[in-house]
Design a protein around this motif. Structure first.
Motif, PDB file in Angstrom:
ATOM      1  N   HIS A 203       0.827  -1.210   0.000  1.00  0.00           N
ATOM      2  CA  HIS A 203       0.000   0.000   0.000  1.00  0.00           C
ATOM      3  C   HIS A 203       0.859   1.257   0.000  1.00  0.00           C
ATOM      4  N   CYS A 204       2.057   1.167  -0.542  1.00  0.00           N
ATOM      5  CA  CYS A 204       2.969   2.307  -0.527  1.00  0.00           C
ATOM      6  C   CYS A 204       3.063   2.939  -1.916  1.00  0.00           C
ATOM      7  N   PRO A 205       3.440   4.214  -1.983  1.00  0.00           N
ATOM      8  CA  PRO A 205       3.671   4.835  -3.293  1.00  0.00           C
ATOM      9  C   PRO A 205       4.906   4.248  -3.939  1.00  0.00           C
ATOM     10  N   LEU A 206       4.994   4.362  -5.254  1.00  0.00           N
ATOM     11  CA  LEU A 206       6.163   3.906  -5.986  1.00  0.00           C
ATOM     12  C   LEU A 206       7.179   5.034  -6.048  1.00  0.00           C
ATOM     13  N   THR A 207       8.400   4.757  -5.609  1.00  0.00           N
ATOM     14  CA  THR A 207       9.489   5.729  -5.664  1.00  0.00           C
ATOM     15  C   THR A 207      10.707   5.069  -6.298  1.00  0.00           C
ATOM     16  N   ALA A 208      11.723   5.880  -6.586  1.00  0.00           N
ATOM     17  CA  ALA A 208      12.960   5.321  -7.134  1.00  0.00           C
ATOM     18  C   ALA A 208      13.603   4.363  -6.135  1.00  0.00           C
ATOM     19  N   GLU A 209      13.394   4.616  -4.853  1.00  0.00           N
ATOM     20  CA  GLU A 209      14.036   3.802  -3.815  1.00  0.00           C
ATOM     21  C   GLU A 209      13.365   2.442  -3.638  1.00  0.00           C
ATOM     22  N   ASN A 210      12.047   2.366  -3.840  1.00  0.00           N
ATOM     23  CA  ASN A 210      11.376   1.087  -3.563  1.00  0.00           C
ATOM     24  C   ASN A 210      10.912   0.359  -4.825  1.00  0.00           C
ATOM     25  N   ALA A 211      11.336   0.805  -5.996  1.00  0.00           N
ATOM     26  CA  ALA A 211      10.987   0.093  -7.229  1.00  0.00           C
ATOM     27  C   ALA A 211      11.488  -1.352  -7.132  1.00  0.00           C
ATOM     28  N   LYS A 212      10.639  -2.295  -7.548  1.00  0.00           N
ATOM     29  CA  LYS A 212      10.933  -3.727  -7.466  1.00  0.00           C
ATOM     30  C   LYS A 212      11.308  -4.135  -6.036  1.00  0.00           C
TER      31      LYS A 212
END
Length: 308
Positions: A203-212
């Protein structure tokens, strides 16, 4: 002096009537059902909107530069990853979102996908329609007493967690920004979620840090037989890695409402996988949420314009 009304550009082909009523002092321009980025840039050049309500497609620097009057970009929903926020900040354009407007709808979809995965709803339905009666051979997963890991504890994640708690599941959660969590959520780190969760819901937004975020390494760290649910953003999951984990049995089943590429292309590697339940990113698409998101998107944009 021109009497032309200032323009609101909507990157879709409709907006709730209640939202349109709020925007009666503006001209509304719809970009169409499935606009491309180029379509949006072209409309920005032609109509120079003061505000963009983002439903579909991406809004990047080129669109912003094509609309010198643009003051605000308002998301018709909570996720702003389709908006180039860095470019907007550089240009003094506010980015706002309808946070929480679709929380009930998306949390309900997440719960529906969790239950469908745990209870083999789709597979059993197909079997029944084919004339089979699998009572003697099938066993579902009982969720009572199981641990669900909730990643992202904003409005949607919190609502989903409350539903899981009501089913007597143990709720552990990860969100570095969440504060004052309810007592039924135990805050943990991601490693603990991988090790302890019987089900994981994103349920989190997609960011460069959490991609994949869910990839071959993290899936290998999960409990064998974990259930994966994603109603957030498809980019949070390495899709080939998830498919491998499903086929190896590391992941028992998955319920997915969002995908790396949307609309999903056909054929897709997920097609035909009985232990993956799919829905076309409609978690937030209910009649009620449609009104809530439209009204919130309009109100948020107007608040910025009226304060200017």
């Amino acid at each position: 002096m021109s009497d032309r009304k200032p323009v609101f550009l909507v990157t879709g082909n409709d907006l709730a009537p209640q939202a349109l009523d709020l925007l009666k002092d503006y001209e509304i321009v719809f970009a169409g059902k499935t606009p491309t980025e180029d379509d949006i840039v072209a409309l920005c050049k032609q109509r120079d909107p003061v505000a963009i309500i983002v439903r579909y497609s991406k809004v990047g620097a080129a669109a912003m530069d094509a609309a010198p009057s643009l003051k605000v970009i308002s998301k018709h929903g909570s996720g702003t990853d389709t908006i180039d926020k860095a470019a907007a900040k550089e240009r003094g354009i506010r980015v706002v979102a309808a946070v929480g407007a679709n929380a009930a709808a998306v949390a309900e979809q997440a719960l529906a996908l969790l239950l469908a995965a745990a209870k083999s709803v789709v597979t059993l339905n197909d079997r029944m329609h084919s004339g089979h009666w699998d009572k003697a051979t099938h066993k579902s997963v009982e969720l009572e007493g199981r641990t669900v890991g909730v990643i992202g504890l904003g409005a949607i994640g919190l609502r989903f967690a409350r539903m899981a708690d009501a089913m007597d599941m143990r709720v552990i959660g990860f969100d570095p920004y969440a504060k004052d969590l309810p007592s039924y959520i135990t805050p943990v780190d991601l490693d603990t979620i991988w090790r302890k969760a019987d089900a994981i819901s994103l349920h989190c937004p997609l960011t460069a840090e959490n991609a994949k975020l869910l990839n071959a390494k993290t899936l290998a760290a999960c409990r064998k037989g974990v259930i994966i649910v994603n109603t957030a953003r498809g980019g949070l999951i390495d899709e080939p890695a998830l498919l491998d984990a499903i086929r190896s049995g590391r992941v028992a089943s998955a319920g997915l409402d969002s995908f790396a590429v949307e609309p999903m292309t056909a054929p897709h590697p997920f097609h035909g996988e009985q232990r993956i339940t799919l829905s076309p990113h409609i978690g937030g698409v209910t009649a009620d949420a449609y009104v809530k998101m439209g009204v919130a998107a309009a109100q948020n944009a107007l608040a910025v314009l009226n304060a200017a």
